[in-house]
Scaffold this active site. Structure first.
Site, PDB file in Angstrom:
ATOM      1  N   CYS A 153      -4.092 -13.346  14.482  1.00  0.00           N
ATOM      2  CA  CYS A 153      -3.629 -13.539  13.295  1.00  0.00           C
ATOM      3  C   CYS A 153      -4.749 -12.589  12.887  1.00  0.00           C
ATOM      4  O   CYS A 153      -6.151 -12.447  14.019  1.00  0.00           O
ATOM      5  CB  CYS A 153      -3.962 -14.688  12.368  1.00  0.00           C
ATOM      6  N   ILE A 201      -1.111   6.149   4.846  1.00  0.00           N
ATOM      7  CA  ILE A 201       0.268   5.155   6.015  1.00  0.00           C
ATOM      8  C   ILE A 201       1.295   5.291   4.953  1.00  0.00           C
ATOM      9  O   ILE A 201       1.552   5.462   5.494  1.00  0.00           O
ATOM     10  CB  ILE A 201      -0.469   4.292   6.178  1.00  0.00           C
ATOM     11  N   ILE A 221      -1.687  -7.329  -4.865  1.00  0.00           N
ATOM     12  CA  ILE A 221      -0.736  -8.072  -4.053  1.00  0.00           C
ATOM     13  C   ILE A 221      -1.707  -9.043  -3.784  1.00  0.00           C
ATOM     14  O   ILE A 221      -0.929 -10.151  -3.780  1.00  0.00           O
ATOM     15  CB  ILE A 221      -0.668  -7.780  -2.713  1.00  0.00           C
ATOM     16  N   LEU A 238      -3.941  14.810  -2.807  1.00  0.00           N
ATOM     17  CA  LEU A 238      -2.261  15.204  -2.845  1.00  0.00           C
ATOM     18  C   LEU A 238      -2.757  15.971  -1.151  1.00  0.00           C
ATOM     19  O   LEU A 238      -1.338  16.547  -0.893  1.00  0.00           O
ATOM     20  CB  LEU A 238      -2.867  16.358  -3.752  1.00  0.00           C
ATOM     21  N   GLY A 277       1.196  -1.200  -0.230  1.00  0.00           N
ATOM     22  CA  GLY A 277       0.063  -0.046   0.336  1.00  0.00           C
ATOM     23  C   GLY A 277       0.736   1.004  -0.612  1.00  0.00           C
ATOM     24  O   GLY A 277       1.625   1.285   0.455  1.00  0.00           O
ATOM     25  N   ARG A 279      -6.706  -7.530   3.405  1.00  0.00           N
ATOM     26  CA  ARG A 279      -5.393  -8.017   4.600  1.00  0.00           C
ATOM     27  C   ARG A 279      -6.069  -9.481   5.083  1.00  0.00           C
ATOM     28  O   ARG A 279      -4.635  -9.893   5.421  1.00  0.00           O
ATOM     29  CB  ARG A 279      -6.759  -6.913   5.522  1.00  0.00           C
ATOM     30  N   ASP A 329       1.410  -1.277  -5.042  1.00  0.00           N
ATOM     31  CA  ASP A 329      -0.045  -0.557  -5.020  1.00  0.00           C
ATOM     32  C   ASP A 329      -0.344  -0.333  -6.358  1.00  0.00           C
ATOM     33  O   ASP A 329       0.072  -0.496  -7.120  1.00  0.00           O
ATOM     34  CB  ASP A 329       0.174   0.736  -3.866  1.00  0.00           C
ATOM     35  N   ASN A 347      -8.065  -2.930   2.702  1.00  0.00           N
ATOM     36  CA  ASN A 347      -9.629  -3.277   2.787  1.00  0.00           C
ATOM     37  C   ASN A 347      -9.720  -4.369   3.234  1.00  0.00           C
ATOM     38  O   ASN A 347      -8.053  -4.828   3.189  1.00  0.00           O
ATOM     39  CB  ASN A 347     -10.094  -3.233   1.121  1.00  0.00           C
ATOM     40  N   CYS A 386     -36.875  -5.892   0.395  1.00  0.00           N
ATOM     41  CA  CYS A 386     -38.292  -5.103   0.919  1.00  0.00           C
ATOM     42  C   CYS A 386     -37.429  -3.777   1.644  1.00  0.00           C
ATOM     43  O   CYS A 386     -39.172  -3.012   0.957  1.00  0.00           O
ATOM     44  CB  CYS A 386     -38.705  -6.185   1.200  1.00  0.00           C
TER      45      CYS A 386
END
Length: 642
Positions: free
Chosen positions: A157, A27, A95, A56, A23, A121, A47, A117, A172
């Site tokens: 994990c 981050i 990935i 930006l 990614g 992961r 990525d 997402n 409905c």
């Protein structure tokens, strides 16, 4: 002297250790910059996304001139300016591509996630378990953030604690009786797909004649359904087919969706005995009425005619886009595509008005459509710094000192913004990291098709990428093959057609993930409406069993609420002054039906890494975004709780 020697060894280790960053968004950018400045020299980053203008304001390795280019590639080039001697390899890819197999992961000393997402992961979690490589998992949501370490055999994990399924709404409710703005927004996104995108039978937008609440007898239902050929001049054909036949005429579409269909709903009179009935709209009667709305475009709430005009303009624009793509083309809804966002905003607000709800601004609709909250650049920076600190512990051989660390929005009772917690051991019942993963699935074998087993259960629910399934029937019957074309003829057949019944066992293998899952089939004919299957022993809307011992009661009495659960857990704190579990970097909600997170009241104790005391936290329901592009760190200046 020993400390100096150890520090020198660590510096040498940084320059030689190969690490993988998954990614390169919010981050990821901060992390890559931190790594090269800390002394890491061998870095690979992956990525699949490209840079958007909206990135930006917080992804500072990117500039306006980079818009449209690969995030991974530009992040590499920018990071090299900090440290030209670093060796950085960039992959503009997912990935989850089979090229990145277990052998690929084994060449790294450490893997660091900066994902957005759950599907990706889950996949990286399994690859690191298979390769026996330490993984640092992270996530942010507004001012909240977390970092945790995952190591096979030592810690939980990512999938040890079950993640609840995303919030969904009965068909409905969406089609007949919406009562909240989110219902109308879901309907509008379904409508976009039915008109311009890939049609999905589960996303029908026309009135639902089979609504059980209408409670007509079968004969009357059939009569009314037949009469619907005439009611409101509605012809029961595909929504897209009907739209094409009109040339996507905005006025005809408007009157069909917001007048004729609503008039038809009114004939289902039992629905409105305890509800306020909807009010049909008529284009001709509304024409040139009040448009209203002031202030910034995204913050405006227009008048009724304003949304009529927005609907007309967006339909005309989307129609042109569809024509440019050629025969049989389809559009994909994207919150960053102005005409698509305008269409959903207009359609949702018109439906809100019809059902007596207060209309929403474009900003509010956009936020709810993806269940998204504003991203904070400083949160990303703090979390990226914590990732590197945990990475240094791992490379120093001090795994036992690693922690889950939570970033709070406000100081808690102990005046802390950062709360470290000891890592939980693996769950004995985890269907991923247990020595022999096994689950029991409740299905109706006479109604569940092989394709549903593959897509809904194995891929969506259990996170497999390319499963192979063998029936343990003594013959080794292959039910599903990951090799293209080998078992496609099985897709439309029911499980019972292959002798699968109550008590049957299936072995599902995913060779990419080096993962095998044994599935026990429990046949039932008592599943709720619209529920395809249930995983036995797991209730997505409930918390793990409570621990009601005296020590826990004492910890509540003493008011020690300072610790928290790891990111691999589905738990969250009890008090607002503490922390919430966040599990996504900058994730757009996959389903338009995502809604606010729900908390449970069941409590569990956990020890604070600094004090050794216990505290109680309550589990929290997370939100999913599984279908978002794996690896797609974020698309806009907004993020979602996972």
């Amino acid at each position: 002297m020993g400390a100096i020697r150890k520090g020198g060894e660590l510096v040498d280790s940084l320059s030689s250790s190969k690490v993988l960053v998954v990614g390169a968004g919010g981050i990821g950018c901060e992390l890559l910059k931190n790594l090269v400045l800390t002394g890491f020299k061998n870095i690979e980053v992956i990525d699949l996304d490209t840079i958007d203008v909206s990135n930006l304001n917080r992804q500072f390795l990117f500039q306006k001139k980079h818009v449209g280019k690969s995030k991974a590639q530009v992040a590499k080039e920018s990071a090299l300016q900090f440290c030209p001697s670093a060796n950085i390899v960039a992959y503009h890819d997912s990935i989850m591509n089979p090229d990145y197999n277990v052998e690929f992961f084994r060449k790294f000393m450490l893997v660091m996630n900066a994902l957005d997402n759950r599907a990706a992961r889950n996949h990286v979690n399994r690859m690191c378990l298979a390769a026996d490589i330490p993984l640092i998992e992270s996530g942010t949501a507004g001012y909240l953030g977390q970092v945790t370490v995952i190591k096979k055999g030592m810690t939980e994990c990512y999938e040890c604690q079950p993640k609840p399924a995303q919030k969904t709404f009965p068909g409905c409710t969406i089609r007949n009786t919406p009562s909240e703005p989110i219902h109308c927004i879901v309907w509008a996104k379904y409508l976009f797909n039915q008109l311009f995108g890939e049609e999905d039978a589960d996303q029908e937008v026309s009135p639902d004649t089979a609504d059980p609440e209408a409670a007509w007898n079968p004969e009357e239902t059939a009569t009314r359904a037949t009469a619907s050929e005439k009611d409101g001049d509605i012809k029961r054909i595909s929504t897209k087919e009907w739209a094409r036949s009109t040339g996507y005429d905005p006025v005809k579409l408007f009157n069909k969706l917001f007048k004729d269909d609503i008039m038809y709903l009114l004939t289902m009179d039992k629905l409105w005995k305890k509800r306020k009935a909807p009010t049909p709209l008529d284009w001709q009667q509304l024409e040139n009425s009040e448009t209203a709305g002031s202030g910034l475009k995204d913050q405006q709430v227009l008048g009724l005619w304003g949304y009529c005009e927005l609907f007309q303009h967006s339909v005309e624009t989307l129609r042109s886009q569809l024509q440019e793509k050629g025969e049989g083309a389809e559009l994909v809804w994207d919150k960053d595509d102005p005409p698509a966002m305008d269409f959903v905003t207009a359609a949702a607000n018109l439906r809100m008005h019809i059902f007596s709800m207060k209309m929403k601004s474009r900003f509010d609709v956009k936020s709810m459509a993806g269940n998204i909250i504003p991203a904070i650049a400083t949160t990303n920076a703090v979390i990226a710094g914590l990732i590197v600190l945990e990475g240094l512990k791992i490379l120093s051989g001090e795994l036992e000192s690693c922690r889950t660390i939570f970033l709070n929005k406000c100081p808690n009772l102990r005046k802390k913004l950062l709360v470290p917690c000891v890592l939980d051991p693996p769950s004995a019942n985890c269907y991923v990291c247990a020595s022999k993963p096994e689950v029991t699935v409740k299905v109706n074998v006479h109604k569940t098709m092989v394709l549903s087993l593959q897509d809904r259960i194995l891929k969506e629910r259990f996170g497999m990428v390319a499963p192979d399934v063998q029936i343990e029937d003594g013959k080794g019957t292959i039910l599903i093959s990951s090799e293209e074309g080998e078992t496609e003829d099985n897709n439309s057949k029911f499980l019972s057609d292959f002798g699968i019944r109550n008590g049957s066992r299936l072995q599902a293998d995913d060779f990419l993930q080096d993962y095998t899952l044994l599935i026990n089939i429990l046949h039932t004919e008592e599943l709720e409406r619209d529920v395809e299957f249930e995983v036995v022993g797991e209730a997505p809307d409930k918390a793990p069993p409570p621990q009601t011992n005296q020590e826990e009661v004492n910890s509540i009495t003493n008011g020690n609420k300072d610790s928290a659960q790891p990111s691999t857990s589905s738990k969250a704190p009890e008090e607002d002054d503490d922390i919430m579990i966040v599990d996504s970097d900058e994730e757009e909600g996959v389903s338009s039906s995502s809604a606010a997170a729900v908390s449970s009241t069941t409590k569990r104790k956990h020890s604070d890494a600094e004090t050794g005391e216990t505290s109680t936290k309550r589990p929290r329901m997370e939100q999913s975004s599984a279908a978002a592009s794996p690896n797609d760190d974020d698309d806009d200046d907004i993020i979602a709780l996972d």
